[in-house]
Motif scaffolding. Structure first.
Motif, PDB file in Angstrom:
ATOM      1  N   UNK A 165       0.837  -1.188   0.000  1.00 28.74           N
ATOM      2  CA  UNK A 165       0.000   0.000   0.000  1.00 28.74           C
ATOM      3  C   UNK A 165       0.884   1.255   0.000  1.00 28.74           C
ATOM      4  N   UNK A 166       0.421   2.280  -0.703  1.00 30.45           N
ATOM      5  CA  UNK A 166       1.236   3.462  -0.916  1.00 30.45           C
ATOM      6  C   UNK A 166       1.328   4.362   0.309  1.00 30.45           C
ATOM      7  N   UNK A 167       0.460   4.169   1.309  1.00 30.28           N
ATOM      8  CA  UNK A 167       0.555   4.983   2.512  1.00 30.28           C
ATOM      9  C   UNK A 167       1.912   4.843   3.175  1.00 30.28           C
ATOM     10  N   UNK A 168       2.395   3.613   3.311  1.00 27.15           N
ATOM     11  CA  UNK A 168       3.700   3.371   3.921  1.00 27.15           C
ATOM     12  C   UNK A 168       4.825   3.850   3.004  1.00 27.15           C
ATOM     13  N   UNK A 169       4.658   3.646   1.693  1.00 27.76           N
ATOM     14  CA  UNK A 169       5.665   4.114   0.737  1.00 27.76           C
ATOM     15  C   UNK A 169       5.782   5.636   0.816  1.00 27.76           C
ATOM     16  N   UNK A 170       4.651   6.318   0.971  1.00 28.34           N
ATOM     17  CA  UNK A 170       4.670   7.779   1.090  1.00 28.34           C
ATOM     18  C   UNK A 170       5.516   8.208   2.302  1.00 28.34           C
ATOM     19  N   UNK A 171       5.344   7.499   3.426  1.00 27.88           N
ATOM     20  CA  UNK A 171       6.104   7.834   4.630  1.00 27.88           C
ATOM     21  C   UNK A 171       7.606   7.650   4.396  1.00 27.88           C
ATOM     22  N   UNK A 172       7.972   6.570   3.705  1.00 24.32           N
ATOM     23  CA  UNK A 172       9.390   6.331   3.408  1.00 24.32           C
ATOM     24  C   UNK A 172       9.927   7.434   2.502  1.00 24.32           C
ATOM     25  N   UNK A 173       9.165   7.788   1.476  1.00 27.60           N
ATOM     26  CA  UNK A 173       9.625   8.808   0.534  1.00 27.60           C
ATOM     27  C   UNK A 173       9.683  10.185   1.208  1.00 27.60           C
ATOM     28  N   UNK A 174       8.763  10.460   2.127  1.00 26.88           N
ATOM     29  CA  UNK A 174       8.826  11.717   2.878  1.00 26.88           C
ATOM     30  C   UNK A 174      10.095  11.774   3.721  1.00 26.88           C
ATOM     31  N   UNK A 175      10.495  10.622   4.295  1.00 30.97           N
ATOM     32  CA  UNK A 175      11.737  10.565   5.077  1.00 30.97           C
ATOM     33  C   UNK A 175      12.948  10.818   4.180  1.00 30.97           C
ATOM     34  N   UNK A 176      12.907  10.302   2.957  1.00 34.98           N
ATOM     35  CA  UNK A 176      13.995  10.555   2.003  1.00 34.98           C
ATOM     36  C   UNK A 176      14.034  12.028   1.619  1.00 34.98           C
TER      37      UNK A 176
END
Length: 334
Positions: A165-176
């Motif tokens: 799910x993209x919700x978790x991917x969004x959090x990772x990309x925000x951290x990047x």
């Protein structure tokens, strides 16, 4: 028994069985189970004829193996149909989970060359993030990257399960983005099981100093600044038809000499990575289609054959993209 009864050499027949096993290129079938089974089979060749009880045991074993073989063949058929799963070397058990890569169809001549000499590998499966083989919490990303000595030039190679799910991917990309490591390379496979890589630059974090140069692109901002926005909702089934829409729009902008535009790609937290990457890929291909036509017209070669490592090739690359930048923006949440 029938083979040996016809006069064939026992040793030669045993050797043949082993040769067939070793030459089998199906990784799912060549394992300890098979070696053990063949070993018992060879041993049985030297045992005297058994009674009715022994025959019953042999019959049961044959039935079990037959059922097992059918199950294996069914699983292999499903994988061949598009459930493309790949295993990668890792340093812990979490990182050894299977990753089902997103599948991109109708990719044509698409190919990309990215220098991965300075890269980090990030893996996301079932809301679990691993960085270079080590499981990492979202809150730890910034410190891990800092300790690793990464820079803005470091490429983040993202291997993400297609059902993530993209919700978790969004959090990772925000951290990047917060760490200002925004050069991302997504991994996928084609329908022919070939590796596909899609590079993109994440937008800067608006709360960082580097991000203050990049205002949030809203409809109001676009109207007041004469900016054209093409909005794309990647959760929809876009497909190759959307590539043509982007391509047609770019042609219109180019013919009118219009340079202020952006294709805004939006996704929801419940969208899968498969849907996100597929939509992003076809939007990107809309630009590449225009670049490829220009490269063939201007230099008689494909856009993908322009060698940016060569000064002349780099000059041609920029000439093809002149006045038509690949302006793709990952929309903010909300």
């Amino acid at each position: 028994k029938q083979m040996i009864g016809q006069g064939y050499s026992l040793v030669a027949y045993q050797t043949l069985l082993l040769r067939q096993l070793i030459s089998n290129n199906s990784y799912g079938l060549v394992n300890y189970f098979n070696l053990s089974f063949i070993k018992k089979r060879i041993t049985m060749m030297k045992i005297q004829k058994s009674g009715s009880v022994g025959k019953a045991k042999v019959f049961a074993a044959v039935v079990t193996v037959a059922i097992f073989s059918l199950l294996v063949m069914q699983c292999n058929s499903k994988m061949d149909a598009q459930e493309v799963s790949m295993m990668e070397p890792a340093e812990n058990n979490k990182a050894e989970e299977e990753v089902s890569f997103p599948v991109l169809t109708e990719i044509g001549a698409y190919r990309v060359k990215v220098d991965l000499s300075d890269a980090m590998n990030l893996r996301i499966v079932n809301d679990v993030l691993t960085i270079d083989g080590k499981e990492t919490d979202i809150e730890e990303v910034a410190s891990v990257l800092e300790q690793s000595g990464v820079s803005g030039a470091t490429v983040m190679v993202l291997t993400i399960d297609k059902d993530q799910k993209m919700g978790f991917v969004r959090e990772v990309q925000d951290a990047l983005r917060w760490s200002d490591t925004r050069r991302v390379l997504y991994r996928a496979v084609s329908s022919e099981n070939e590796q596909v890589q899609l590079p993109i630059m994440l937008p800067p974090d608006p709360d960082k100093i580097t991000g203050r140069k990049w205002p949030k692109v809203t409809d109001e901002f676009a109207r007041s600044n004469g900016l054209k926005i093409m909005k794309v909702r990647v959760g929809e089934d876009l497909g190759v038809d959307y590539q043509q829409k982007v391509y047609s729009l770019l042609n219109t902008y180019a013919s009118e000499g219009y340079k202020s535009y952006v294709v805004s790609v939006k996704f929801e937290d419940d969208d899968t990575f498969q849907d996100y990457l597929s939509g992003l890929f076809y939007v990107s291909m809309g630009f590449d289609q225009l670049y490829d036509e220009r490269a063939r017209s201007m230099f008689g070669k494909s856009f993908y054959d322009l060698d940016k490592s060569d000064p002349e090739g780099k000059k041609q690359y920029h000439a093809v993209r002149e006045n038509t930048p690949k302006a793709i923006s990952i929309a903010e949440k909300g």
